[in-house]
Design a protein around this motif. Sequence first.
Motif: not given
Length: 320
Positions: A29-35
């Motif tokens: 399970v991958v939680e999308p991230q942003v910088a």
Amino acid sequence: MAIAAALVKIAFFADPTLDSEAQVPTGAVVEPQVAASIGTILNDVKVQGTVTADEARPIKATLAGEVTEIIAPVGTTVAVDDKVFVIRQPNEQVVREDGTLAPVTYKTAVVRAPAAGVISSLTVIKGQTVAVGDESGQVAPPSFNVSASLAPDQLYRLLNQPTEATVTVIGGPAPFVCGSLTISTALSGAAPADSSADSASAPATGTTVRCAVPAEVKVFNGLQAEMSIPGGSAENILMVPVTSVEGIAQSGNVYMTLPDGSTEVRPVVLGINDGENVHVVSGLAEGDMVLQFVPGAPAAETEVPPGCVDLGGGAFSCEG
């Protein structure tokens, strides 16, 4: 005979290694991230509005007495302070020393137009008696305004109230600057300005933005228009998507994934936003990775990475 036996084995005795392999989870399970990144925010609030003729101004009697002359009947174009009608009031009669009454003298007042425009109504006639303050007619100005409703959350984007907006009239002239902009909110318990107006057309939120159409721009009552209200801009600032922030005005929280997989809540101070990105005044540094979506919040549509399955809520199950 050997072929028949093989078919029976395949049908009734499955390979146990296949079952064991199928039971081993291979996804993550991958939680999308942003910088957090450096960019520019142009905070223009766009709302749909209507072109409306400015309200007529009432003509009021300034003296109690009899109307003796109508100078500007209905349909007359007038300037501010032009004469509209005359009122005469008798003074108290003076008794002479010999007991006789002196001739009656009169006080007169000229009622003038309160604004430039056209006399749209006049409810007095010559010989009629009026009292001070009686509304005796209306002047319809030749000017127009554009008004629209503002949603409560849009007010956060207009804390530094602008004085003008750019207006585009649907099917009308080129976009123009509409000045004298005001933002007003009806007070609790206040009666509507026009109780006879259709309640369906009244602003749902009670907050209205209005600006004045320049005299040289030709418009008509009832035209639809879009107002673009500048709420400020900021260049070379640290920003993240609004979907990453819990709270969107002044203060909020972002969520960061730690190396052990747990989530840390980080308070941040917020500046302006354009509906897509928000200025992070403090609490983050450039390059800090935050969750693209606040946990538990409905995620906007986003592209599913190759080899992954969308689990909803901004999470994906990816092979490997």
